[in-house]
Write a protein that holds these residues in place. Structure first.
Motif, mmCIF file in Angstrom:
data_model
loop_
_atom_site.group_PDB
_atom_site.id
_atom_site.type_symbol
_atom_site.label_atom_id
_atom_site.label_comp_id
_atom_site.label_asym_id
_atom_site.label_seq_id
_atom_site.Cartn_x
_atom_site.Cartn_y
_atom_site.Cartn_z
ATOM 1 N N TRP A 226 9.022 -10.372 -11.459
ATOM 2 C CA TRP A 226 9.291 -10.887 -10.095
ATOM 3 C C TRP A 226 10.063 -9.822 -9.341
ATOM 4 N N ASP A 227 9.425 -9.276 -8.309
ATOM 5 C CA ASP A 227 10.033 -8.215 -7.504
ATOM 6 C C ASP A 227 10.646 -8.847 -6.276
ATOM 7 N N LEU A 228 11.961 -8.736 -6.154
ATOM 8 C CA LEU A 228 12.623 -9.352 -5.014
ATOM 9 C C LEU A 228 12.224 -8.694 -3.698
ATOM 10 N N SER A 229 11.814 -7.415 -3.746
ATOM 11 C CA SER A 229 11.412 -6.739 -2.497
ATOM 12 C C SER A 229 10.118 -7.289 -1.949
ATOM 13 N N GLN A 230 9.347 -8.058 -2.803
ATOM 14 C CA GLN A 230 8.089 -8.624 -2.335
ATOM 15 C C GLN A 230 8.249 -10.045 -1.838
ATOM 16 N N GLU A 231 9.473 -10.512 -1.772
ATOM 17 C CA GLU A 231 9.693 -11.884 -1.297
ATOM 18 C C GLU A 231 9.318 -11.984 0.179
ATOM 19 N N PRO A 232 8.494 -12.933 0.580
ATOM 20 C CA PRO A 232 8.086 -13.036 1.991
ATOM 21 C C PRO A 232 9.253 -13.358 2.888
ATOM 22 N N THR A 294 12.287 -1.225 12.587
ATOM 23 C CA THR A 294 11.495 -0.529 13.611
ATOM 24 C C THR A 294 10.005 -0.565 13.325
ATOM 25 N N MET A 295 9.594 -1.254 12.246
ATOM 26 C CA MET A 295 8.155 -1.316 11.927
ATOM 27 C C MET A 295 7.429 -2.086 13.025
ATOM 28 N N PRO A 296 6.211 -1.655 13.428
ATOM 29 C CA PRO A 296 5.463 -2.385 14.464
ATOM 30 C C PRO A 296 5.193 -3.807 14.038
ATOM 31 N N ALA A 297 5.048 -4.690 15.000
ATOM 32 C CA ALA A 297 4.873 -6.122 14.729
ATOM 33 C C ALA A 297 3.592 -6.386 13.977
ATOM 34 N N ASP A 298 2.526 -5.641 14.296
ATOM 35 C CA ASP A 298 1.261 -5.916 13.629
ATOM 36 C C ASP A 298 1.328 -5.544 12.146
ATOM 37 N N ARG A 299 2.083 -4.443 11.811
ATOM 38 C CA ARG A 299 2.212 -4.062 10.412
ATOM 39 C C ARG A 299 3.071 -5.065 9.662
ATOM 40 N N LYS A 300 4.122 -5.615 10.307
ATOM 41 C CA LYS A 300 4.922 -6.637 9.663
ATOM 42 C C LYS A 300 4.084 -7.873 9.377
ATOM 43 N N GLU A 301 3.276 -8.287 10.353
ATOM 44 C CA GLU A 301 2.434 -9.462 10.155
ATOM 45 C C GLU A 301 1.433 -9.209 9.030
ATOM 46 N N ALA A 302 0.819 -8.029 9.019
ATOM 47 C CA ALA A 302 -0.137 -7.712 7.970
ATOM 48 C C ALA A 302 0.551 -7.688 6.606
ATOM 49 N N SER A 303 1.773 -7.132 6.560
ATOM 50 C CA SER A 303 2.516 -7.087 5.305
ATOM 51 C C SER A 303 2.836 -8.495 4.824
ATOM 52 N N ALA A 304 3.297 -9.371 5.708
ATOM 53 C CA ALA A 304 3.629 -10.738 5.320
ATOM 54 C C ALA A 304 2.395 -11.476 4.834
ATOM 55 N N ALA A 305 1.284 -11.333 5.558
ATOM 56 C CA ALA A 305 0.050 -12.017 5.155
ATOM 57 C C ALA A 305 -0.431 -11.504 3.806
ATOM 58 N N ASP A 306 -0.307 -10.185 3.584
ATOM 59 C CA ASP A 306 -0.763 -9.609 2.317
ATOM 60 C C ASP A 306 0.089 -10.116 1.160
ATOM 61 N N ARG A 307 1.409 -10.142 1.327
ATOM 62 C CA ARG A 307 2.288 -10.618 0.266
ATOM 63 C C ARG A 307 2.071 -12.092 -0.018
ATOM 64 N N THR A 308 1.861 -12.878 1.062
ATOM 65 C CA THR A 308 1.609 -14.312 0.857
ATOM 66 C C THR A 308 0.343 -14.528 0.057
ATOM 67 N N SER A 309 -0.702 -13.771 0.411
ATOM 68 C CA SER A 309 -1.965 -13.900 -0.326
ATOM 69 C C SER A 309 -1.788 -13.504 -1.784
ATOM 70 N N ARG A 310 -1.043 -12.402 -2.009
ATOM 71 C CA ARG A 310 -0.829 -11.941 -3.386
ATOM 72 C C ARG A 310 0.009 -12.934 -4.193
ATOM 73 N N LEU A 311 1.010 -13.530 -3.567
ATOM 74 C CA LEU A 311 1.844 -14.511 -4.264
ATOM 75 C C LEU A 311 1.052 -15.770 -4.595
ATOM 76 N N ARG A 312 0.212 -16.185 -3.679
ATOM 77 C CA ARG A 312 -0.617 -17.351 -3.972
ATOM 78 C C ARG A 312 -1.557 -17.068 -5.143
ATOM 79 N N GLU A 314 -0.947 -15.002 -7.560
ATOM 80 C CA GLU A 314 -0.120 -15.018 -8.763
ATOM 81 C C GLU A 314 0.196 -16.449 -9.190
ATOM 82 N N VAL A 315 0.420 -17.341 -8.200
ATOM 83 C CA VAL A 315 0.682 -18.743 -8.534
ATOM 84 C C VAL A 315 -0.504 -19.349 -9.259
#
Length: 927
Positions: A226-232, A294-312, A314-315
């Motif tokens: 469990w990587d805490l840096s990947q927490e959404p 300072t990360m662009p909003a679209d990259r943050k959204e893409a990162s969050a969506a990617d991590r959520t998909s990966r966590l699901r 893993e679940v």
């Protein structure tokens, strides 16, 4: 595909291991910036290769250049090719496989195939929309849409579907980022999907794929890691992005329960392995490149969506492992129970006191084992028996189902036969005489029904194709209109510049002409002027690049640049050609849109074929009827002037034509001679055997019987020819000639004595003395009789004397207002060139200039302004009064001339008689 999402359609998103799992945008095509929004993308089959086989390709649309890139898979970095959509057209054949459509570019045609028809229609509609947006962003003006459904208002562009085709919903899982998460469609052969045309690109994409797979393996070290840096992020900091693969990043993650110190590791494993293997967890250091502020909003959204998909994902994996562990625990429980039973047996064996008891226990165990073995053997036999029985019953069930199916088909066929016989009986009851045909069987009937259903399907498919093609034609038409308007605007600018150039050249030649006529130059200067004139005459007017050339002939067949009969005025002819070209270019640049609009507004709502006299119609005809409305205007005016004659004699022209064929008129010989001298410079009368010449012959013969008092007069052939060119109908041209000769012109205008024509020349002379006194005095000083020139003007209404556009404008007003227009334009012609006339001091040169000066006038608007503004007032009563006065004087002069002729004839006869008597008396005196 875990850890990969495709956006924008240019390159896949990959997880950067060093940034703690944040998405990293893949390399777009060279020279382009990373995308900023979701684009059209998905898997399609593409026909290609030497064997023309289908290959699966990942297609993605790029906004800036309106191009469709295609890759082998969604994870590839470098594209295999691209399709230019800016000038492409779309369509799909009905006879091809389902989902097949074409993209036709100027270079080649791409054949693609979607998974189904719905996906195909979605791709076609989206490609149309992208092409329309690109054309709008490229600077082409899009006309506003009215009464249309508006879609795709992105970037200020309006896409008008005009209800040709309903909007196709987005196919779930077939397009967009969601399609990138599914595996690529499988091919029958391993090498079928490999592009042998781009080996280098394939190698680069394969190397990138290997690197990606290794990094993915390193990331997933353990299912319990469990990587805490990947927490959404928290729901308040991550906006809802439903367009990103359809995932809701605002949903909070599953909370991790903190285990109690008293709980065992096995219980933790049974609880779904929600606790990391290392407890307490060690916090991982975050790097600035992971999720910085300072990360662009679209990259943050893409990162969050990617991590959520990966966590699901893993679940789901952990849930499956929990299920497997539960099954393992059950097996272990059973093994433990068996081990406990064995332990109890061994305990009894060890607790036995003697060898006999132990031997008895062993025998008891062997008997129990033999009983279990026998029982197991019996159970195996029963199982085999049950299997055989089950197979037999399955066979029986299959036979019964087949029998039931056959019975159902037979029953259905019987019902169809009964239905058909019932219809025939009903038909026979309605019509007993109708014959009944029993030749159609059930199979034929079913075949016909199947054909009908197939035809219905074909009709629906053709309707769908027709709707799509209508939308494609509509959009291409709008694009073509926008391009045409831009091209027309550029051509108008070029025409204006070319007109200015011609105007400058004309002025230059005019200056050379003035210098040539000047007497103040010495010999050297005259030689220079002469050489410049020769160079100007040698250069053709048509030389150079003409973006909007003027045709040699106009729409009525007249030459746009008239031929001059005088050979020593070549310089003047060149100047005239340049002036005519300048005028035509400027007139075309203006387009006469205002005049066309006025005519269209005037004729709107009026019955066809009727024009009510009014001041507005008078002003429109004076300005000249446009070519689109001239034929109708002439026909209406002619019918109004000849209505009484036509009502009394319906079918008059056909009757006169038959009479002319049956009984030749005395003037037919003169008509035949004049036919080949009619409008020789006109393209339609150039051939003696052409259809226009034959039509003119029949018109003149019919008129000779219509008006026996005149029969035929030289000049009528030109009047009839002009009417035929404009009206394009023999009968209409005949009645136009009748209107001119019998209703517009005064009586005796075309008689043998031409009395009214001569009277009009005297009336014109009076008006010249009144309105142009300087020019009239100049003609009298040189003893020039202008009637020698103007007599033909009035007799043929300026035919072959003016340029065609001015001539027809004169006729427009002449047919409506009458002979007053002839006086106005005759005076206007002299007024137009008054200064040139006053410069001429030689009588011979004056007559020479009078013969061709009318052909040098090209500005119809200026001439019309002089005729109807500068010549005012010009009342018709004054014209009629002066005409009557001069007619009376002419008739008196004719009577005196006839009396003198009679007296001369009488005196001549008496003189001959006296001479004869004298001769006889002399003969009698001879011996």
């Amino acid at each position: 595909m875990e850890g990969q999402v495709t956006t924008k359609g240019t390159a896949p998103l990959t997880l950067d291991q060093k940034s703690g799992g944040a998405p990293r945008v893949g390399t777009p095509p060279r020279g382009e910036e990373p995308p900023t929004s979701t684009k059209l993308c998905g898997y399609l089959q593409k026909m290609g290769g030497p064997l023309k086989s289908w290959k699966s390709r990942w297609f993605t649309y790029e906004d800036r250049k309106c191009q469709l890139f295609y890759y082998r898979t969604a994870q590839d970095v470098n594209p295999l090719g691209r399709i230019e959509l800016a000038d492409a057209t779309f369509g799909y054949p009905l006879q091809a496989d389902e989902g097949t459509f074409h993209i036709q570019t100027p270079e080649r045609t791409f054949i693609l195939k979607a998974l189904n028809r719905e996906a195909m229609m979605y791709w076609l509609q989206q490609l149309q929309l992208k092409r329309w947006r690109h054309r709008g962003e490229a600077g082409q003006s899009a006309q506003p849409c009215t009464n249309m459904r508006k879609e795709g208002t992105d970037q200020g562009m309006v896409y008008c579907t005009d209800d040709f085709l309903p909007t196709v919903k987005t196919p779930t899982g077939l397009v967009g980022e969601e399609a990138a998460r599914h595996p690529a469609p499988r091919q029958h052969a391993t090498l079928t999907n490999v592009s042998f045309k781009h080996p280098l690109t394939e190698i680069q994409n394969s190397v990138h794929s290997l690197r990606w797979s290794r990094s993915s393996q390193e990331l997933s070290r353990s299912v319990f890691h469990w990587d805490l840096s990947q927490e959404p992020p928290a729901p308040t900091s991550a906006p809802d992005t439903p367009a990103q693969g359809g995932l809701d990043t605002s949903e909070p993650p599953t909370p991790v329960e903190t285990p109690s110190p008293r709980e065992s590791p096995l219980l933790l494993a049974e609880r779904g392995r929600e606790v990391p293997a290392e407890w307490p967890p060690r916090p991982h250091p975050r790097k600035k490149s992971g999720m910085s502020a300072t990360m662009p909003a679209d990259r943050k959204e893409a990162s969050a969506a990617d991590r959520t998909s990966r966590l699901r994902q893993e679940v789901l994996t952990l849930a499956e492992e929990v299920k497997a562990q539960k099954e393992l625990v059950c097996l272990l429980h059973r093994a433990l129970e068996e081990a406990q039973r064995e332990k109890r047996a061994f305990s009894r064996y060890l607790s036995a006191e003697g060898e006999r008891e132990r031997l008895e226990l062993l025998r008891h165990g062997e008997r129990h084992a033999a009983e279990l073995e026998a029982r197991a053997e019996a159970l195996r036999g029963q199982r085999e028996e049950l299997r055989r029985s089950l197979a037999e019953r399955d066979t029986q069930v299959a036979e019964l189902q087949e029998h039931a199916r056959l019975m159902a088909e037979k029953n259905h066929a019987k019902q169809e036969v009964v239905l058909q016989l019932s219809e025939q009986v009903a038909a026979c009851m309605d019509d007993p005489r109708r014959a009944v045909s029993n030749s159609m069987g059930a199979a034929t009937f079913r075949q016909l029904q199947e054909e009908i259903e197939n035809l219905k399907d074909d009709i629906e498919a053709y309707k769908m194709q027709n709707k799509f093609l209508n939308s494609e034609i509509y959009q291409l038409t709008r694009l073509w209109r926008n391009s045409s308007e831009q091209e027309k605007s550029l051509m108008m600018k070029c025409a204006y510049l070319e007109a200015k150039n011609c105007q400058t050249e004309s002025r230059y030649l005019g200056v050379l002409r003035d210098l040539q006529e000047s007497r103040g130059l010495d010999g050297k200067q005259q030689e220079v002027v002469k050489r410049l004139i020769e160079e100007a005459l040698q250069a053709d007017v048509k030389d150079g690049l003409k973006l909007d050339p003027v045709s040699e002939y106009d729409e009525y067949g007249f030459k746009t640049v008239p031929d001059f009969e005088v050979e020593d005025v070549k310089l003047l002819a060149k100047i005239q050609a340049l002036e005519i070209r300048t005028h035509n270019l400027l007139r075309r640049e203006a387009g006469d849109k205002a005049l066309l609009g006025r005519w269209a507004q005037f004729l709107a709502g009026r019955p066809s074929g009727e024009l009510t006299p009014s001041p507005e119609l008078k002003a429109l005809l004076r300005a000249g009827a446009p070519r689109e409305y001239r034929r109708e205007a002439w026909r209406c005016v002619t019918r109004a002037r000849t209505r009484s004659i036509r009502d009394r004699h319906p079918g008059r022209y056909q009757e006169l034509s038959r009479k002319a064929q049956a009984c030749p008129h005395p003037a037919s010989r003169q008509i035949q001679l004049d036919l080949h001298r009619t409008l020789t410079s006109n393209q339609r009368f150039a051939s003696p055997s052409g259809p226009a010449v034959q039509q003119l012959h029949r018109i003149l013969l019919a008129f000779s019987w219509q008006n026996p008092a005149i029969g035929y007069c030289q000049g009528l052939n030109r009047l009839a020819a002009i009417a035929l060119l404009v009206l394009q109908n023999e009968e209409d041209a005949f009645w136009c000639l009748v209107a001119v000769v019998d209703t517009i012109m005064p009586q005796d205008y075309y008689s043998k004595t031409l009395t009214a024509s001569q009277a009009d020349q005297r009336v014109l002379k009076d008006f010249m003395a009144e309105k142009l006194p300087r020019l009239s005095a100049h003609f009298e000083e040189l003893q020039v009789d202008v009637s020698l020139i103007t007599f033909n003007w009035f007799l043929v209404v300026f035919v072959e004397s003016l340029a065609s556009n001015i001539l027809l404008q004169v006729w427009d007003a002449f047919l409506y207002e009458g002979t007053k227009v002839l006086f106005r334009y005759a005076l206007a012609l002299f007024k137009y060139k008054e200064e040139d006339f006053l410069k001429i001091r030689d009588k011979v040169e004056m007559y020479q200039y009078l013969r061709f000066f009318t052909k040098t006038i090209s500005d119809s608007r200026k001439l019309m302004s002089i005729a109807f503004n500068d010549m005012n007032p010009f009342p018709m009563k004054q014209v009629q009064a002066r005409r009557a006065l001069h007619l009376e004087r002419l008739r008196a002069e004719l009577r005196d001339l006839e009396r003198i002729q009679r007296e001369f004839v009488t005196e001549s006869a008496e003189r001959k008689d006296k001479d004869l008597d004298t001769a006889v008396s002399e003969d009698e005196d001879d011996p």
